[in-house]
Structure formats: structure tokens, C-alpha cells
Scaffold this motif. Sequence first.
Motif, short mmCIF file in Angstrom:
data_model
loop_
_atom_site.label_atom_id
_atom_site.label_comp_id
_atom_site.label_asym_id
_atom_site.label_seq_id
_atom_site.Cartn_x
_atom_site.Cartn_y
_atom_site.Cartn_z
N ASN A 181 53.56 32.82 40.98
CA ASN A 181 53.49 31.36 41.22
C ASN A 181 52.40 31.01 42.22
O ASN A 181 52.58 30.15 43.09
CB ASN A 181 54.84 30.83 41.69
CG ASN A 181 55.94 31.03 40.67
OD1 ASN A 181 55.70 31.00 39.47
ND2 ASN A 181 57.15 31.28 41.15
N ASN A 182 51.25 31.71 42.10
CA ASN A 182 50.08 31.47 42.95
C ASN A 182 50.37 31.72 44.43
O ASN A 182 49.69 31.17 45.30
CB ASN A 182 49.55 30.05 42.76
CG ASN A 182 48.96 29.84 41.38
OD1 ASN A 182 48.32 30.75 40.84
ND2 ASN A 182 49.19 28.69 40.80
N LYS A 183 51.35 32.55 44.72
CA LYS A 183 51.64 32.96 46.09
C LYS A 183 51.63 34.48 46.15
O LYS A 183 51.99 35.17 45.20
CB LYS A 183 52.99 32.43 46.56
CG LYS A 183 53.08 30.92 46.71
CD LYS A 183 54.41 30.53 47.35
CE LYS A 183 54.49 29.03 47.62
NZ LYS A 183 54.70 28.26 46.39
N PHE A 188 52.23 39.13 43.25
CA PHE A 188 51.56 37.84 43.13
C PHE A 188 52.30 37.04 42.07
O PHE A 188 52.35 37.41 40.90
CB PHE A 188 50.10 38.04 42.72
CG PHE A 188 49.30 36.77 42.73
CD1 PHE A 188 49.05 36.10 43.92
CD2 PHE A 188 48.80 36.24 41.56
CE1 PHE A 188 48.31 34.93 43.94
CE2 PHE A 188 48.05 35.07 41.56
CZ PHE A 188 47.81 34.42 42.76
N TYR A 217 43.63 39.51 41.70
CA TYR A 217 44.54 38.64 40.96
C TYR A 217 43.77 37.40 40.51
O TYR A 217 42.74 37.03 41.09
CB TYR A 217 45.71 38.18 41.84
CG TYR A 217 46.55 39.32 42.39
CD1 TYR A 217 47.43 40.02 41.58
CD2 TYR A 217 46.46 39.68 43.73
CE1 TYR A 217 48.20 41.05 42.08
CE2 TYR A 217 47.22 40.71 44.25
CZ TYR A 217 48.09 41.40 43.42
OH TYR A 217 48.85 42.42 43.92
N THR A 218 44.29 36.75 39.48
CA THR A 218 43.72 35.49 39.03
C THR A 218 44.83 34.44 38.99
O THR A 218 45.95 34.73 38.56
CB THR A 218 43.05 35.63 37.65
OG1 THR A 218 42.53 34.36 37.24
CG2 THR A 218 44.03 36.13 36.61
N SER A 219 44.52 33.24 39.46
CA SER A 219 45.51 32.18 39.53
C SER A 219 45.53 31.37 38.25
O SER A 219 44.75 31.61 37.32
CB SER A 219 45.22 31.26 40.72
OG SER A 219 44.01 30.55 40.50
N ASP A 220 46.40 30.37 38.20
CA ASP A 220 46.53 29.56 36.99
C ASP A 220 45.23 28.82 36.66
O ASP A 220 44.95 28.54 35.50
CB ASP A 220 47.67 28.55 37.15
CG ASP A 220 49.03 29.23 37.21
OD1 ASP A 220 49.12 30.41 36.80
OD2 ASP A 220 50.00 28.60 37.67
N VAL A 259 43.77 28.12 48.20
CA VAL A 259 43.48 28.44 46.80
C VAL A 259 42.88 29.83 46.83
O VAL A 259 42.01 30.08 47.62
CB VAL A 259 42.43 27.49 46.18
CG1 VAL A 259 42.41 27.61 44.68
CG2 VAL A 259 42.67 26.07 46.63
N PRO A 260 43.28 30.77 45.95
CA PRO A 260 42.82 32.14 46.10
C PRO A 260 41.50 32.45 45.42
O PRO A 260 41.47 32.50 44.22
CB PRO A 260 43.94 32.95 45.47
CG PRO A 260 44.76 32.00 44.71
CD PRO A 260 44.38 30.63 45.07
N ASP A 314 40.93 30.90 39.51
CA ASP A 314 40.36 31.41 40.75
C ASP A 314 40.78 32.86 40.93
O ASP A 314 41.73 33.34 40.29
CB ASP A 314 40.84 30.58 41.95
CG ASP A 314 40.26 29.18 41.96
OD1 ASP A 314 39.24 28.97 41.30
OD2 ASP A 314 40.82 28.31 42.63
N LYS A 367 39.21 34.66 48.76
CA LYS A 367 39.42 33.79 47.60
C LYS A 367 38.09 33.36 47.02
O LYS A 367 37.18 32.96 47.74
CB LYS A 367 40.24 32.57 47.98
CG LYS A 367 40.57 31.69 46.79
CD LYS A 367 41.43 30.51 47.19
CE LYS A 367 41.74 29.66 45.98
NZ LYS A 367 42.57 28.50 46.31
#
Length: 468
Positions: A438-440, A436, A356-359, A12-13, A362, A404
Motif C-alpha cells: 500500500n505504498n508504505k 512494501f 520497489y515500484t509504487s502504484d 512519494v518513493p 515511482d 525515491k
Amino acid sequence: MRHPFLKLIFLVPFLFGVSFIKAQIPRPDFEINYLTEFQNKKNEVLQTFLYSDATGHYALFAGGKYGDGKKTIRKFDFNFQPTNYRMKLEYPKKTSAPTDIGFLSSGKQFYHFWQVKSREGIHHFVQEIDLSTQAKKDVKKIATIDYVNGYSTSTESRVLQDDSKQMYLATEILADRQESVTLRIDSFDENLRPETTFSYNLPHPKWQFKVLSIHPYQDNSFILIGKNHFSENIVKSEKRKEYEYHIYELKNGEAHLLKTISPNNFHINGLKSILKDNHLIIAGFLNEHDILKPSAIYAMRYNVLLAEVEFEKSTRLPDSFYNYPEIRDQKIAAIHVGFRNKKKDADRNYVLKELYTSDNNDLLIVAEQNFINENNVPITNGQGMLIPSIGTKTFYSNDITVLKVDKEGNLMWNSKIIKRQQWGGNPSILSYFPVFKNNKLFLFYNGNYLNLENSGSNFIDKNDAALI
């Protein structure tokens, strides 16, 4: 020179913690998958990905010996192999000294922005290109900055795009004998016709204030982050800590100060920001004793709508940030250990490059070790007299570190990709380009693949041709 396309998969980032609490942060199993590689004989440097359709991916490259030449759009298939598609970006004939100021895309439509100086002022132009058909529309002049009261004027321009794909031109106007920072923002409709123009005067001398980032917000308003030094002398000496970061909201010609970040006895370097869902997220390295060696990670989440700070934390970096994971190849390990023992910069010069920020909100932070070694070579003339030396610079782009942080600002983990790159020319030929999605995290690495951990038996100092 080779560049493998790296696919980085993490748990998880994200990146922070409680102020200066030193915790044991676990290092995740960091999987690197080499997806493809291709020879890039012209040393073209990847600038950005533009668009994907049913036939492949379109990307913008910069050519030239050092990656600072003409721009070209190239196309890749879904295995990231280059196709025969290649389109050069060109200017109208007899254009005098054009300077690119940015590139935007909206679906298959690509927009190339540049500026040209004349005796009257500074003129801004744009050309729209259809990526699928390579059809180019006529060049449009979209804005002119007149010289102020006859005095010379320079500008720093950038193009912006909001979530609705509306485009803006933000121009920082630096005129002689002008005490304050003036920022002009032009907006355009879908046909690139001017809609609104607003000017903003920030209450700082132009030689002390630097605009770091501008984010379109809502209803033609913007969030600006800038760095304000307390005097002109401090700008010339980054070793002094007398500066502040300011956050402004710009709307209808007025600038409102939202928050000031004062580092006090520390340095906060490499500040990056994201504006998402009314929240401004900021992160940077905090340097406690050595300005070149990060000791903590600083993070803040600010609710713009409510004008309140949701968290503001500095978390000391764990030992794993500086330590090297085990390198399975003994030859590479021996070279790298020797390099670390020899170089005083082994644990320094980390530059925060991406945020970056994830869905799930994070944060993912990517940093790279960048520094320059300069050697002055004394020379003599024909009569044997010593004359001013010639300086040679070597640019280094070494290890990539990924951190992360969760949505509360707590550091979850950090990991490292070991690499070594050096180059005597323009440093843009080094390093990597991130995507960055799809969280990859995907990295297009611009260098010889043997310089990456566990990928070969030799470290190669020079970069010959290019693979990606």
C-alpha cells in the motif's frame, strides 16, 4: 537483541535525475513509527511473510545459533505479537543432505522446495502445506538433472512464480568441460505436475557469466539479466571495469539478446530489477572513482513489448546521501560521530538491497551499509613456533538509506535511518526484512532497538537476544 517493527512513511518513493547533474535534493521528514517488539530467544531470522487471513499473519523464520538452521513457520496476530502457532519444516526420513532452493505461497497454500544429490543426478522435491490447518501433503519429486556425460554437475536452482501464481523451477546447470551456460526451466500445473521443460544455452563461458535475476514474462517466456565478465581473471578482481550486463528474452528454447549495458569507465554495482506491465525497470549504484563508494544512481526503464529504452539515466548522489541528519540524543550522536571519524568505511560499502515500484510507477530504492573487518591473530604452537594465523571476521550492517525516483527517472529525495550493528557470527542475524505494501515500507529490524536513532541513550555493539 531487540528488533522494533518499523513503519516508514514517505512522501512519494523514487530515485533518479539527469546525467551527473548535481541538484539539491530535499530531505523529507521521515517518520518512523515503532509498532511492536517481542523477544526472540532462539535468534530466529525472519525470511519472508507468507499469508494473512482473518486471524493473523504467517511468516517463515530460520532458526539456529546464527539464523542458518531449521525453518519454522510462525504466526502473528494483527498487533504483530507472536501466537502459539509454530510449525517446523521437515524432510522425509533418511533424506541425505537436502538443500533448500526456495519457498512459494499461493493464498494459504505454502510450497517448500529442496534438492538432493545422488550418484545418478540432482533431484528436486516439493511439499505443499496448508497454513491454516498445518496439513502436509505427500512429498513430490518434480525434476531430476542427470549428470552430463558422466562428469560431475552442480546446479544453482531458484523457484519462480508469475502473476497467475503458476510456478517454475529454473536451474542453472554447471557441468565440467561445458563451455556455455545452460539454463533449464520447468513449469508445473496447479497440482505440481510437470507441464513443459525448455533448455537454453547462453553464449558465454560459465566461469565468466553470472545469472542475476529471472522474471516470468508471458506465454511461458522469461526475461533474464546476467553479468558477463570479459575474462576469467576479471571475475576474481571486481576492481576492474571490464564487464557488461546482458538482458535476454527466453522463449521456447531460444535466447534472444534484448540489450547490453556497458558501464565503460564506471562500475554499476548491486543491480536490481522489476518486471511490471511489459516494462523492465533496473537500478544500481554507479561508482565513479572508488568501487566501494557510490557516486551516482543508475536507472533504466525498458519497454520489452516495443524493444525500446524509455529512459536511461545516471544521477549524481546529493550531499545529503552521505551526510547524517541531526541526532537528538547527544550520547548517541557522540558515539556515531566518533565512529564515522574513526572508520574509513563511513561513506562507503552501501549495498543496494531492494527496488520497489509504487502504484504511480515511482521507484523506491533501499540500501544498507554492509562491510566486513577481518583481523588475523598470530599464534604459536607448543614449541613457540609461529603457525598460520587465525582470522576473525566482524560483520557490520549499519545505516539504511532510502531513495525515491519518479517515473521519468529523476531523483526526488533520499533519507537515512541511522543504525549500527555488528556481529561475529553469520551476518544473516543482522540487518532487517522489508515489506512494501500500500505504498508504505515496513522494516522488521533484527537487532537491539537501542542501536536505532533517537530510541535510547546507548549504542550496544553485541546482539544478545532478539526483538522485532
